[in-house]
Structure formats: structure tokens, C-alpha cells
Motif scaffolding. Sequence first.
Motif, PDB file in Angstrom:
ATOM      1  N   ALA A 111     -37.967 -13.714  10.824  1.00  0.00           N
ATOM      2  CA  ALA A 111     -37.366 -14.338  12.003  1.00  0.00           C
ATOM      3  C   ALA A 111     -37.918 -15.757  12.062  1.00  0.00           C
ATOM      4  CB  ALA A 111     -37.718 -13.564  13.272  1.00  0.00           C
ATOM      5  N   GLY A 128     -39.310 -12.275  17.339  1.00  0.00           N
ATOM      6  CA  GLY A 128     -39.394 -11.080  16.530  1.00  0.00           C
ATOM      7  C   GLY A 128     -38.937  -9.848  17.289  1.00  0.00           C
ATOM      8  N   ASN A 129     -38.896  -8.714  16.594  1.00  0.00           N
ATOM      9  CA  ASN A 129     -38.493  -7.469  17.261  1.00  0.00           C
ATOM     10  C   ASN A 129     -39.605  -6.430  17.338  1.00  0.00           C
ATOM     11  OD1 ASN A 129     -38.479  -6.752  14.556  1.00  0.00           O
ATOM     12  ND2 ASN A 129     -36.378  -5.982  14.538  1.00  0.00           N
ATOM     13  N   TYR A 138     -43.495 -12.648  17.534  1.00  0.00           N
ATOM     14  CA  TYR A 138     -43.460 -13.495  16.347  1.00  0.00           C
ATOM     15  C   TYR A 138     -42.769 -12.843  15.150  1.00  0.00           C
ATOM     16  CZ  TYR A 138     -47.331 -15.306  19.147  1.00  0.00           C
ATOM     17  OH  TYR A 138     -48.102 -15.777  20.175  1.00  0.00           O
ATOM     18  N   ALA A 139     -42.838 -11.524  15.043  1.00  0.00           N
ATOM     19  CA  ALA A 139     -42.557 -10.883  13.755  1.00  0.00           C
ATOM     20  C   ALA A 139     -41.398  -9.897  13.820  1.00  0.00           C
ATOM     21  CB  ALA A 139     -43.801 -10.161  13.244  1.00  0.00           C
ATOM     22  N   GLU A 140     -40.590  -9.944  12.777  1.00  0.00           N
ATOM     23  CA  GLU A 140     -39.583  -8.918  12.496  1.00  0.00           C
ATOM     24  C   GLU A 140     -40.275  -7.753  11.802  1.00  0.00           C
ATOM     25  OE1 GLU A 140     -37.245  -6.688   9.777  1.00  0.00           O
ATOM     26  OE2 GLU A 140     -38.584  -8.316   9.130  1.00  0.00           O
ATOM     27  N   GLN A 175     -45.214 -13.230  11.063  1.00  0.00           N
ATOM     28  CA  GLN A 175     -44.300 -14.326  11.364  1.00  0.00           C
ATOM     29  C   GLN A 175     -43.896 -15.043  10.076  1.00  0.00           C
ATOM     30  OE1 GLN A 175     -45.947 -17.410  13.869  1.00  0.00           O
ATOM     31  NE2 GLN A 175     -43.925 -18.174  14.458  1.00  0.00           N
TER      32      GLN A 175
END
Length: 315
Positions: A164, A169-170, A174-176, A282
Motif C-alpha cells: 500500500a 494499510g488493512n 501502514y501495512a497491507e 509498509q
Amino acid sequence: MCPKTISIWDLTSVKLIIDTDPGIDDALAIAYAALHPDIELLGLTTIFGNVTTAQATRNALYLAEKMGLSIPVASGAEKPLTLPPFAPKTRVHGLEGLGHLPAPAPTGTASPLAAAQFLCEMAERHRGKLVICPIGPITNIARALQMDTNFARNVDKIVFMGGALDVRGNVSPYAEANAFHDPHALDVVLASGANVTMVGLDVTLKVLLDEQDFSHIATRKHPVGPFLKELGAFYLDFYKSIGLSGCGLHDPMAIIAALYPGLFTMESMALEAVMEGEASGQTCRSQSKTRLPSHVALGCDADAIRHTFFSVFDQ
């Protein structure tokens, strides 16, 4: 950008391996690849993520049989390169990864080769022609890069679902999820010099499937449609619980981007993955002077992508 009337018969054959953690959207991606007339699906490799690696291998064998495929399924890494193992979040994909369905019982068995070795051998055999689509944590691809110094040059391209860049993010702000579950592996891939394309949350939540879409798939020519509708009902319930009207077309969009990059707005930039702290996982622009650029999907033609996805079920 390609016209919205793009045909799925406009391509020459693409040799493809999907690295997968099935997973409901993985099932949609495998179905799309299995039905597309211009994809030669050479195999599946499996990874932890939505499920454990053992579950992923079992589910991949089952899905291959469900789609009428006779292809190798190679079991992959059971944990990230550096981080400790993660427990799957069953509320997203179900206890066994296939929604409400119980554990399947495929008749086939996995390849004797581990995923990384299988990837290396297939990249050597199909040098310059193999496309790899990782749609789970990218650990197997990082291991293949570490195993074979020629791997990055042997593959045509690596198109992964994850990351992402300019959106939230999910699994954290910050992070997928795929990036979060092995950021060290992702950074290995991003630093490898391979031809890499990132298809992440910047685009995958711009194409949503709702109940009507799954009903549409179920009424098309191919008999796998009702099965996918059954999986989709569970997936939609999760997305409704987080306030979305449909489920993202996450994993299939990586396959579509590998075939039809013109349906996406791509930018080239060096990327890196944050590997520690609260921003772990991230994906961000790198200031490295030596890291080669990757392609990043930052926009897409949502209508054309939907058309291309649905069209394979009419064969």
C-alpha cells in the motif's frame, strides 16, 4: 490505456505460476487463470498467510481439481524469513480458508519439490518467459532469489498482490496484509533487480464485487460459478462487517495486471519495505541509489478490469 472493450483473446500465451495462500480471493484468481484461454498455468506454489502452509497446499490441490487442472502444486515456506510465524485470521476466509466449507479432501498430492526449488527449476526451464504472480506473503520468491543467483534474470516478471503505497494499510495504518506477514522477504524481492510489479491496495479496493456480481458468475456457462458464489457469500459478510459494500478484487487483479498492464496507471520507482517497528510491512519509495525501479499500480480502469474478469466465465 487499453479500451474498455479489450478482448481476453488478444494475447499470446502467458506461462504463469501462482504463489498462493488460498483463501477466497485466491480461489477467484486461480479460477480466472484456469479459465483464461491465453494463460498456460504451469503450477501453484503455496505459502502461509490466509491459512497455514499445510492448509494452503491442501486447498490449492483441491482448487486445481475443482478447476479441472492437472498441474503440480509445490508446498512452500511455513514461516517468514525472519519474523516468527503468524496465526491466520479466520474471520476473513474461514477456519479452513474456503469460507463456510469444511476442510476439503483432494485426491492428489503435492510435488516432491519445495516451492522455492520448483520456482527455480521452472524459471530455468522457461527462461525469459515465466511470469510469477505471488498473491500471498512473498517468502517463496525471496527464497528462490536466495537459492539461485540467476533467478531474477530467468523470470520474465514478478507481479505481486501486496503493499500500500499512498493509501492506508488493512492490517495496520501502514501495512497491507501480505507485506506485513513477511516484510523481509518483500524487501529481498524489491532489491533483487527482477522485473517487479506491485499491485496493492492503491488499486485493488477500486474494484469491488457484490452479491449481484457473484450471482452473475453463478449463472454463466462455467460450472465453477456456483462454488465461487458460495465462497463469496462468506467473504462479503466480512467486508460488510468493516463497512464496505463489496469485497476487493485483490488477488485476481495481480493476474489481470500481468496480462493487461495497460489497464493500470503504472509508475516506476525504487521501493523498499519497512522491516521493524510500528510501520513494519509498509511499502514506501526508496532513496537508494542502487536499487532498480519497480512498477507500481496507482490507478486502474475499473470497468475494463471487471469486464475482463467476468468474461472468462462465459467460455
